[in-house]
Each structure stands twice: as structure tokens, then as C-alpha cells.
Design an enzyme around this catalytic site. Structure first.
Site, PDB file in Angstrom:
ATOM      1  N   GLU A 121       0.804  -1.214   0.000  1.00 33.22           N
ATOM      2  CA  GLU A 121       0.000   0.000   0.000  1.00 33.22           C
ATOM      3  C   GLU A 121       0.836   1.263   0.000  1.00 33.22           C
ATOM      4  OE1 GLU A 121      -3.152   2.183  -0.446  1.00 33.22           O
ATOM      5  OE2 GLU A 121      -3.460   0.044  -0.140  1.00 33.22           O
ATOM      6  N   SER A 181     -10.291  10.676  -0.785  1.00 32.63           N
ATOM      7  CA  SER A 181      -9.200  10.120   0.021  1.00 32.63           C
ATOM      8  C   SER A 181      -8.523  11.249   0.805  1.00 32.63           C
ATOM      9  CB  SER A 181      -8.218   9.352  -0.874  1.00 32.63           C
ATOM     10  OG  SER A 181      -7.357   8.559  -0.102  1.00 32.63           O
ATOM     11  N   ASP A 183     -14.509  -0.551   2.168  1.00 32.33           N
ATOM     12  CA  ASP A 183     -13.194   0.073   1.969  1.00 32.33           C
ATOM     13  C   ASP A 183     -12.187  -0.544   2.933  1.00 32.33           C
ATOM     14  OD1 ASP A 183     -10.990   1.803   1.704  1.00 32.33           O
ATOM     15  OD2 ASP A 183     -12.273   3.547   1.372  1.00 32.33           O
ATOM     16  N   HIS A 225     -12.203   1.345  -1.842  1.00 28.52           N
ATOM     17  CA  HIS A 225     -11.786   2.738  -1.734  1.00 28.52           C
ATOM     18  C   HIS A 225     -12.074   3.534  -3.004  1.00 28.52           C
ATOM     19  CE1 HIS A 225      -9.699   6.076   0.040  1.00 28.52           C
ATOM     20  NE2 HIS A 225      -8.786   6.109  -0.908  1.00 28.52           N
TER      21      HIS A 225
END
Length: 741
Positions: free
Chosen positions: A199, A602, A678, A710
Site C-alpha cells: 500500500e 481520500s 473500503d 476505496h
């Protein structure tokens, strides 16, 4: 007569009926930017270029194509629908695609060449196929069973992959499959990158071949120390309770080991990483002669990174160099080992800008390769034969990306030769030899054009000129395409901030227009770029908005003094800079200062909340999609890097960097949006915000998407979420305007 002929010829180039963009068309096939090409590669023999392309009826379903450089012919090598008619993905593969921001894609997402250029390795839906370039219709399945991270070994003897948390190799000559690790199960993973590595560290692999195929280095990790949390994924027809080991800020990370295994004997050896286990193993690779394994070890606080060389024969170690920072050390993929000399290239931001250096394998600095008041993005290719290294950078314009050539001997360190010439954005994929590259170019009025060029930038030929004429998907929208203008304003500390602005259809400087301010605002992202634009931005401008973007301090591709400004206090300087842009907008004669709205996703969703809380008197409304609201809920590597410390060691930094301390200032209308499954920015960020807003008596609108991750990446989800954003802006900034289609 000549005038009439020219006039008629000009008319022939204009679509029969120019049209404005609609949301339905933006989210339909074929892609408006043209067919497009992904994952472009030059074959090892230099005879062809291969790429992935979406299908005409589904731009997100990718097939494998080739372009023959000799006869200029193009053909589809592998039809993903014929290979796997009904693709079914494992939960692990779906998660990997989310990490790689490829959740919306299907078909063939990756492929690799054999060293001799005769075969291609194609993974799809958990299976592996070998494709003979001479007979591509006879693809051969060589492995199956949720296979991940497949590779052809450097000399072509083996095929390697990960299955069920273990590392496997297949000897291609005999077809013999060997399981090189056997303890992968439960919390033990072999040859994989852990969650935060995928990530936040851009790690897409957990194992590395020696160039001579004598060994494989791999990451072995145990995620038992990571807290096991219950994450609820709410779907339309059910609720799944996912037990996920999620390392939130301050939590324990995985325990990492670095191993070396022989692909022939299976003998395992462990590389000592030191007594401190609370570290990050961010990269590993072998030297060109395979005698050394070189790994990068980052401290938990990310203020130190060591580059360490391991003698493969004896496992003796020495630290080649150490990078330190008062804020954080940025990791990169720019380590490159020389084949003709005992040296390596290394990128560092130690001067405040990212530059390239040549080191000997003894760890001694030989000389800088780049220097000056500019920085590189990354190393693209090294040609030791010509003594050149190729990099991309925004040296000549912050909003551009260009390709530059430099001498490996450092003679042109502050005077790079610009290879690409057209102002705008160039993405390059070089051949292994560094003699040719594929150039993908665009600017705000030119969709991506793909050409093949020699290393000096000279044109060899077009792969896809992608002209906006004839039956191009965007041709009938071109007459209404609105130009993007660029400019700068000054931050409160004097640093230059870049913005872009798209003025609405039928712009009249005597009128006042509402503003669609779209932002990301966080580290690692540059939002203002001179490239082919965002279709939704164009749509909003055609609906009558001034569309505005500004890269605040903390944004990417700038000097460290610019990026480091947000350290330990996320939201403060970013909001201040965005409000500098808002104040500039309010002074423009064509802007209605009472109708400025903000949208972000985000980190941008976090920014929307902080902007509304700080300046509801200046910002009339906002949309926040998948926002981080409490950084204590986000993962270790990202959060501790920028907030600094942990929620326990520095609670003030976490309080100051969140949204809850500021919510009393939120007076303007808010639309909150989040996917209910998410696994990146957890849905709990929004549920906590909902509860807090309710307790404060603050009214807001809410849209949640069952089963969405997401990116809310399904085609219907994308169409719906942007339609919802459009409708919310219309309701509050253009109440009399009809809804778009």
C-alpha cells in the site's frame, strides 16, 4: 475556387454535430481518450513492442497486443476472453488489485518477456500461460491455483511464482515443479510483500532473482504481532465480517526476515537484519555479478535508511551508505548496478532535491551524476556502452514531465540534455539496451500519443498517433473542449504554488461564475500537470463552472522544503495554501466568491473537511469522498511518516492533524461519501465522523456504496458517485440548473 475547396476540406474535418460531454458518455465505451496502451514494453530482441489494450466494448477488459517494428503491423496476441471466458478472482487477488489501484480492471493486467524474446508469460485469473510469439494462439497453461507474482528467471531456465504463501519454481525444460518454501500458512508468508509494503512502499514483489539464477532472495514475514481487527464489509444482500490484520498507527508491524534459497538444491539461509525487529525491509536486489545481495532497511520512524551489502557466499555484511532526515527518508526504485564496473547508481534527497550519485561497491562516493536547482523523478535506463543515463524530471517546467540524458561520468550533472521536446507530459518505457524508448505524450489539448524513438529523441515511428479526427471517440466533443490555463500564486512563506484553471463554456469575463475546486492536497501526488485532462473536470466546466486546481505545500515533485512543510501537522499548510487559491479566485472579476465549492477523494476528502471547517465563510459547500478523519485509524508506514510518532507518543500531533478538533467551524453544506467495504481508508473513518457530526447537531448529506472499496471502482458505482457529486454542486451552486445526463 481554391478558397471554396479549402473551406470544404476544413468542413470535412469537423464532426457533423459537435456535442458536450455527458456523464453517461464519460462512463461508457469506448474510452474517450482513444484506445490507449498500457504496460508498454520493447521485446528483448528489439523486434516488437507489446502492450495491453482495452476492448472496444469494455475499456477495462485488457488484451495483449504487439506492434511489429519491421513491417509496422499490429495484431492481438492474446484475447483474454478466449483464454478465460468467465474470470473469477480470489479474495487475495482482488485485494492485490486494490493495492495496485487496478480494482476496476480485468483480463490481462501484466505480462513479462522471456530473456530470448521468444515467449511471453501471461498471468490471468490465478493461472499462468506461456505464449510462443511465433504461435500465439497455442497458449500453454503452466501453473494454476491462485498463482501470484510470476516471473521468468533472468536466463530463462525457470518460472517462479507464489502460491498459498509459499515460493515455487518450475524448470521450463522439464516442467518439474519445486516448492522452495514449506512453512507458509496462517500468519507466515513467504516471498510476498506485506500489506503496508504494497500500500505505501510500492512493493509489488517479495522475492528477487540473482542475475545468474544461482539464488533467490525472498522476504519472509510473520503477521502474528499485527492486531487482528474485525472489519465489516456491508454489501447489498449481506454483511461480511472480515478479520484483517491491519497495522494502524502505533500498532505492531509484521516481523520480517530476509532469506536466500537455491532454486536447484532448495538450501535455505537467513540474512541477519539486526537485533531491532521493529524495522521496514523496503527493497532488496542482487548486484550485477550476483555476488552481493543488497537490501534497504528503514527505521520505524523512517528518519534513517541503510543500504547494506551481503556477501552471498559468506553472508558477511557491510553498510554501503546511510541516508538520514529530520522528517522522513523517501524510498525509491532508482538503485542500479553497473555491469561493466564495480559500481552502482543511487538516488538521494540529501541536498533538498532528488539527485543521482555513482558509488563504488565499497560504499565510496565516486561523483554526482545530477546536480543543481532541480531534481529527477526516476531513473529510466542506463546505457553503459554510450555512458548515458536517462531520467525523467520537471526541470524545465514544474507542471511538465520530460526525458533527459546525462553522462555517467558526471560531466553533465547540472546540464542535462533534454531528449523530449514538446511541452507537456512524457512517460517513457526504454528497451533493456537503452537504445530506444516508447514515448507516451499528451498535453491539455492532445490525448495520449504513443511513438517509438531512438535514445536521442528522434522519431522512429508511431504506435498510435491518436488524432482527434474521423471516428475518434472524442472527435465530436473536440469543438467544445475547453483549454486549461496555468499560473502561480505565492504561499504565505513565499514558496510558489502552481494552479490550473478551466473557464466555462461561453466564457464571458463580464459574468460571475461558480467554482468547482477539486483537490487532493496530500504527499506523493502532483495534481496540477500539463497533460490530457480529467473528463469530469471538462464536464463540470461545460456545465458552467470555473474548474480550479492548486498544488499546495506537501505535494509531490518539488524540493524537500516544499514537501516537508506538512510534517507533524497535516492539514494546516495545505489548507492555508488552498485558501490562498480561494482568495485569489475571489479577486477575479469572473468568479462569484459566494459560490465556491470543494471536492476531494481520500486525502482530498480529508482536505474538503478541513477546508469547510476552516473557511465555511469562503467555501459555500463541499463533497468529501472516502476521507481519513482520524489518522490513528490509518496504517503505520504512511501515517507515522507524515504525522510523526504514534498516537501514544505524540497525541497532540494526531489531534492537530485530524478533523475532529475543527468541526465546530463546519457551517457549509457537506456531502459525505464512502464505500462500505473500503479496506484502505476504513469505513470507520466515516462512521466516527457521522457520530460526531450528529452529536454536534451539524446537518449533512450522506451517500454510501454497499460492497464498494476505496475507489468505488465498478462502472455503475463510478457513474453514480460522479452523478451524485454533480447533483450536489448543482443544488447548492446552481439551484435553477437542470441535472445532467
Amino acid at each position: 475556387m481554391r478558397f471554396i475547396l479549402c473551406f470544404l476540406a476544413a468542413l470535412a474535418l469537423v464532426p457533423a454535430s459537435a456535442e458536450q460531454l455527458t456523464l453517461d458518455r464519460i462512463h461508457a465505451d469506448p474510452a474517450l481518450a482513444g484506445p490507449g496502451m498500457r504496460n508498454l514494453k520493447v521485446s528483448p530482441d528489439g523486434a516488437r513492442v507489446t502492450f495491453l489494450r482495452g476492448r472496444p466494448d469494455n475499456q477495462f477488459q485488457l488484451d495483449l497486443w504487439q506492434f511489429n517494428l519491421k513491417d509496422k503491423s499490429e495484431r492481438r496476441l492474446v484475447d483474454s476472453k478466449l483464454l478465460v471466458p468467465n474470470e473469477e478472482l480470489s479474495l487475495e487477488e482482488k485485494a492485490r488489485r486494490e493495492r495496485a489501484r487496478a480494482g476496476s480492471l480485468s483480463g490481462i493486467l501484466n505480462y513479462s518477456w522471456s530473456p530470448d524474446g521468444k515467449q511471453l508469460l501471461v498471468p490471468i485469473a490465478g493461472d499462468l500461460y506461456l505464449v510462443d510469439v511465433a504461435k500465439p494462439d497455442a497458449a500453454r497453461k503452466v501453473a494454476t491455483g491462485n498463482v501470484a507474482d510470476p516471473k521468468i528467471s533472468p536466463k530463462g531456465r525457470y518460472l517462479s511464482f507464489v502460491r498459498d504463501q509459499n515460493l515455487f519454481v518450475i524448470e521450463l525444460a522439464t516442467g518439474k515443479e519445486t516448492k522452495l518454501t514449506s512453512d507458509g500458512a496462517g500468519t507466515i508468508h513467504n516471498a510476498e510483500a506485506e500489506f503496508v509494503a504494497q500500500e505505501e512502499m510500492d512493493q509489488r514483489t517479495g522475492y528477487y532473482w540473482a542475475p545468474d539464477e544461482s539464488a533467490i532472495a525472498y522476504k519472509r514475514y510473520d503477521e502474528a504481532p499485527v492486531p487482528l481487527v474485525d472489519r465489516f464489509e456491508i454489501f447489498a444482500d449481506r454483511t461480511a465480517v472480515v478479520k484483517q490484520r491491519y497495522p494502524a498507527a502505533g500498532d505492531a508491524n509484521v516481523l520480517v526476515d530476509l532469506m536466500i534459497v537455491s532454486p536447484t538444491t532448495g538450501v535455505q539461509r537467513q540474512v541477519a537484519l539486526g537485533a531491532n525487529r521493529d524495522i521496514y525491509l523496503v527493497r532488496a536486489d542482487f548486484s550485477a555479478d550476483s555476488k552481493h545481495l543488497v537490501y534497504q532497511l528503514q527505521s520505524r520512524d523512517q528518519k534513517r535508511l541503510d543500504l547494506v551489502a551481503v556477501d552471498v557466499a559468506t553472508l558477511a555484511q557491510r553498510t554501503l551508505l546511510t541516508e538520514t532526515s529530520k522528517t522522513w527518508v523517501t524510498i525509491n526504485d532508482d538503485l542500479h548496478f553497473m555491469k561493466k564496473r564495480n559500481a552502482f547508481l543511487w538516488a538521494s534527497e540529501r541536498t533538498g532535491r532528488k539527485h543521482l550519485y555513482l558509488y563504488g561497491m565499497d560504499g565510496k562516493l565516486l561523483h554526482p551524476v545530477t546536480a543543481g536547482d532541480w531534481g529527477i523523478d526516476k531513473v529510466l535506463a542506463v546505457n553503459e556502452k554510450t555512458g548515458r543515463v536517462y531520467v525523467d524530471s520537471n526541470r524545465d517546467a514544474v507542471i511538465d514531465k520530460q526525458i533527459y540524458a546525462l553522462a555517467l561520468d558526471g560531466g553533465t550533472a547540472d546540464k542535462p540534455v533534454r531528449v523530449t521536446q514538446a511541452d507537456g507530459w512524457h512517460d517513457a518505457a526504454f528497451s533493456r539496451s537503452g537504445e530506444v524508448f516508447i514515448d507516451t505524450f499528451s498535453d491539455p489539448s492532445t490525448p495520449p500519443q504513443i511513438s517509438i524513438r531512438s535514445a536521442d529523441g528522434k522519431m522512429i515511428g508511431w504506435l498510435d498517433q491518436n488524432l482527434l479526427s474521423g471516428d475518434h471517440p472524442y472527435a465530436k466533443y473536440k469543438p467544445n473542449h475547453l483549454p486549461t490555463e496555468y499560473g502561480t500564486v505565492k504561499a504565505n512563506d513565499g514558496q510558489t504554488l502552481y494552479y490550473s484553471i478551466v473557464k466555462p463554456t461561453g466564457f464571458d469575463a463580464a459574468k460571475r461564475y461558480p467554482v468547482f475546486l477539486t483537490t487532493y492536497g496530500g504527499p506523493g501526488r502532483q495534481y496540477v500537470q500539463r497533460k490530457w485532462g480529467n473528463n469530469f473536470d471538462q464536464y463540470m466546466a461545460q456545465q458552467g463552472y470555473v474548474v480550479f486546481r492548486l498544488d499546495n505545500r506537501g505535494s509531490d515533485r518539488r524540493e524537500r522544503a516544499f514537501t516537508d512543510a506538512l510534517y507533524k501537522d497535516l492539514g494546516r499548510v495545505e489548507v492555508a495554501d488552498q485558501l490562498t487559491g480561494v482568495d485569489w479566485l475571489a479577486k477575479q472579476s469572473f468568479v462569484d466568491a459566494k459560490r465556491i465549492g470543494v471536492f476531494g477523494w481520500s486525502y482530498g476528502g480529508f482536505m474538503s473537511l478541513r477546508l469547510l471547517a476552516a473557511a465555511s465563510d469562503k467555501i459555500a459547500m463541499g463533497v468529501s469522498v472516502a476521507p481519513v478523519t482520524d489518522w490513528a485509524l490509518y496504517d503505520t508506514h504512511y501515517t507515522e511518516r507524515f504525522v510523526g510518532g504514534t498516537p501514544k507518543s505524540d497525541p497532540k500531533a494526531y489531534k492537530d492533524s485530524g478533523v475532529f478538533a475543527y468541526l465546530d467551524g463546519l457551517k457549509s453544506p457537506l456531502l459525505l461519501v464512502h464505500g462500505m467495504a473500503d479496506d484502505n481508508v476504513l469505513f470507520s473513518n466515516s462512521t466516527r465522523l457521522i457520530d460526531d457530526l450528529v452529536n454536534r447537531g451539524i446537518r449533512f448529506d450522506l451517500m454510501t456504496y454497499p460492497g464498494a472499496k476505496h475507489g468505488i471502482s465498478s462502472r455503475p458505482g463510478q457513474r453514480h458517485v460522479f452523478g451524485t457529486i454533480d447533483a450536489f454542486f448543482r443544488r447548492h451552486l446552481m439551484p435553477a440548473a437542470p441535472l445532467g445526463k
